[in-house]
Motif scaffolding. Sequence first.
Motif, PDB file in Angstrom:
ATOM      1  N   ARG A  63      44.831  40.036  26.181  1.00  0.00           N
ATOM      2  CA  ARG A  63      45.760  39.003  26.643  1.00  0.00           C
ATOM      3  C   ARG A  63      45.319  38.442  27.991  1.00  0.00           C
ATOM      4  NH1 ARG A  63      51.892  38.957  28.638  1.00  0.00           N
ATOM      5  NH2 ARG A  63      52.209  36.708  28.400  1.00  0.00           N
ATOM      6  N   ILE A  64      44.845  39.306  28.875  1.00  0.00           N
ATOM      7  CA  ILE A  64      44.345  38.834  30.168  1.00  0.00           C
ATOM      8  C   ILE A  64      43.176  37.875  29.952  1.00  0.00           C
ATOM      9  CG2 ILE A  64      43.299  39.526  32.356  1.00  0.00           C
ATOM     10  CD1 ILE A  64      44.838  42.190  32.065  1.00  0.00           C
ATOM     11  N   ALA A  76      39.576  43.946  35.910  1.00  0.00           N
ATOM     12  CA  ALA A  76      38.894  43.226  36.988  1.00  0.00           C
ATOM     13  C   ALA A  76      37.698  42.394  36.489  1.00  0.00           C
ATOM     14  CB  ALA A  76      38.464  44.198  38.079  1.00  0.00           C
ATOM     15  N   PRO A  77      36.807  42.941  35.652  1.00  0.00           N
ATOM     16  CA  PRO A  77      35.698  42.107  35.159  1.00  0.00           C
ATOM     17  C   PRO A  77      36.183  40.898  34.363  1.00  0.00           C
ATOM     18  CG  PRO A  77      35.233  44.430  34.796  1.00  0.00           C
ATOM     19  CD  PRO A  77      36.675  44.346  35.208  1.00  0.00           C
ATOM     20  N   ILE A  78      37.313  41.039  33.698  1.00  0.00           N
ATOM     21  CA  ILE A  78      37.857  39.895  32.949  1.00  0.00           C
ATOM     22  C   ILE A  78      38.302  38.805  33.920  1.00  0.00           C
ATOM     23  CG2 ILE A  78      39.680  39.131  31.381  1.00  0.00           C
ATOM     24  CD1 ILE A  78      39.666  41.974  30.209  1.00  0.00           C
ATOM     25  N   LEU A  79      38.981  39.192  34.987  1.00  0.00           N
ATOM     26  CA  LEU A  79      39.370  38.219  36.005  1.00  0.00           C
ATOM     27  C   LEU A  79      38.144  37.617  36.690  1.00  0.00           C
ATOM     28  CD1 LEU A  79      42.458  39.984  37.655  1.00  0.00           C
ATOM     29  CD2 LEU A  79      42.448  38.127  35.969  1.00  0.00           C
ATOM     30  N   ALA A 105      42.388  48.703  43.211  1.00  0.00           N
ATOM     31  CA  ALA A 105      42.480  47.327  42.717  1.00  0.00           C
ATOM     32  C   ALA A 105      41.608  46.394  43.540  1.00  0.00           C
ATOM     33  CB  ALA A 105      43.934  46.857  42.744  1.00  0.00           C
ATOM     34  N   GLY A 106      41.673  46.516  44.867  1.00  0.00           N
ATOM     35  CA  GLY A 106      40.890  45.638  45.724  1.00  0.00           C
ATOM     36  C   GLY A 106      39.399  45.820  45.537  1.00  0.00           C
ATOM     37  N   ARG A 137      34.092  44.016  43.273  1.00  0.00           N
ATOM     38  CA  ARG A 137      32.942  44.276  42.401  1.00  0.00           C
ATOM     39  C   ARG A 137      32.803  43.195  41.334  1.00  0.00           C
ATOM     40  NH1 ARG A 137      34.704  49.705  42.836  1.00  0.00           N
ATOM     41  NH2 ARG A 137      35.804  49.529  40.830  1.00  0.00           N
ATOM     42  N   ALA A 138      33.940  42.606  40.957  1.00  0.00           N
ATOM     43  CA  ALA A 138      33.927  41.548  39.940  1.00  0.00           C
ATOM     44  C   ALA A 138      33.583  40.192  40.538  1.00  0.00           C
ATOM     45  CB  ALA A 138      35.284  41.484  39.248  1.00  0.00           C
ATOM     46  N   GLY A 139      33.295  40.151  41.839  1.00  0.00           N
ATOM     47  CA  GLY A 139      32.893  38.917  42.476  1.00  0.00           C
ATOM     48  C   GLY A 139      34.023  38.073  43.022  1.00  0.00           C
ATOM     49  N   ILE A 140      35.216  38.657  43.150  1.00  0.00           N
ATOM     50  CA  ILE A 140      36.380  37.939  43.659  1.00  0.00           C
ATOM     51  C   ILE A 140      36.646  38.384  45.090  1.00  0.00           C
ATOM     52  CG2 ILE A 140      38.856  37.536  43.399  1.00  0.00           C
ATOM     53  CD1 ILE A 140      38.491  37.947  40.396  1.00  0.00           C
ATOM     54  N   ARG A 141      36.670  37.466  46.001  1.00  0.00           N
ATOM     55  CA  ARG A 141      36.912  37.775  47.419  1.00  0.00           C
ATOM     56  C   ARG A 141      38.387  38.118  47.622  1.00  0.00           C
ATOM     57  NH1 ARG A 141      35.004  35.688  52.461  1.00  0.00           N
ATOM     58  NH2 ARG A 141      36.087  36.861  54.099  1.00  0.00           N
ATOM     59  N   VAL A 142      38.637  39.282  48.181  1.00  0.00           N
ATOM     60  CA  VAL A 142      39.997  39.718  48.484  1.00  0.00           C
ATOM     61  C   VAL A 142      40.261  39.451  49.970  1.00  0.00           C
ATOM     62  CG1 VAL A 142      41.619  41.647  48.533  1.00  0.00           C
ATOM     63  CG2 VAL A 142      39.937  41.478  46.678  1.00  0.00           C
ATOM     64  N   LEU A 143      41.294  38.679  50.246  1.00  0.00           N
ATOM     65  CA  LEU A 143      41.653  38.334  51.623  1.00  0.00           C
ATOM     66  C   LEU A 143      42.799  39.232  52.084  1.00  0.00           C
ATOM     67  CD1 LEU A 143      41.642  34.434  51.315  1.00  0.00           C
ATOM     68  CD2 LEU A 143      39.787  35.923  52.122  1.00  0.00           C
TER      69      LEU A 143
END
Length: 314
Positions: A81-82, A120-123, A157-158, A163-169
Amino acid sequence: MMTGGSRFRGWITRRSLIRGLAVSGALGTSLAAYAGGIEPLSLTVTRYAIATRAHWPPGFTLRIAVLSDIHACEPWMSAARIAGIVQRTNALGADLIVLLGDYVAGQNFVTRYVDAAEWAPILGDLHAPLGTYAILGNHDWWEDRTAQKRGAGPTIAGAALERAGIRVLENEAVSLHVSNHVIWLAGLGDQLAFVPGLKRWGRKRGGIDDLAGTLAEIPEGAPTILLAHEPDIFPKVPASVALTLSGHTHGGQVRLFGYAPVVPSRFGARYAYGHVREHTDLIVSGGLGLSVLPVRLGAVPEIVVVELSGGTVA
């Protein structure tokens, strides 16, 4: 002495009552089935067009796709679903995608918890010209026992998002360069991060948010968008911030005739859902997943799309 007509009317009344109770029971069962099995698995796109009164380049419009409160778990928010949500978000053609926290499950009514290594890899497959940025929510901290005991990050989670390439602010801001303009995106640390540890480990404060420190990174007068998981920070947000994006409330998760009886906010229904214009603009997403109880009613899971443009400076 009771006449035959009186007896007949009494019999009709009892029969009507029985029928009424049966219909009510059927409606209640149907409503419960809808709230527990249909609406939570639905998906809609909610759009807002906002002409901000704060600092913003004249004639410039930014399209932002917003995902919040995924709460990954089966059967409500499976990996499949994600993936479908990601595909639909990518198709919206946003300039920027932001994730507003609470990726982990926030309830016990599950058949399986979906691990960060799965969601996370899906996101990470989200794509937009200006990139995908994320903040963390309270459940990303609360369900992480190691982080709670340590009293600090990183969180599971962060780290998975990074690791999935999404910058966490987390109490930091980044500049985005688009169409000869520089837009600032600020991400606030969670305001409730260590609430579970207040008593158990003697934490001095419940949150890790630093609004002043975060905004201090931004040049004065620069066009700014703020990401804050909980909307309760909004009264403290300066009017110079063009837009604050929040989640957390799920729109109340149950909304009756547009009103949410229970909202996880000290302001009650004031920041429960949707577009709020006070000294500046706030949008509170109804989110995608479920927290505490596995029901949604009158609060369909949503992807939010915001078209932000310049208006008259207040």
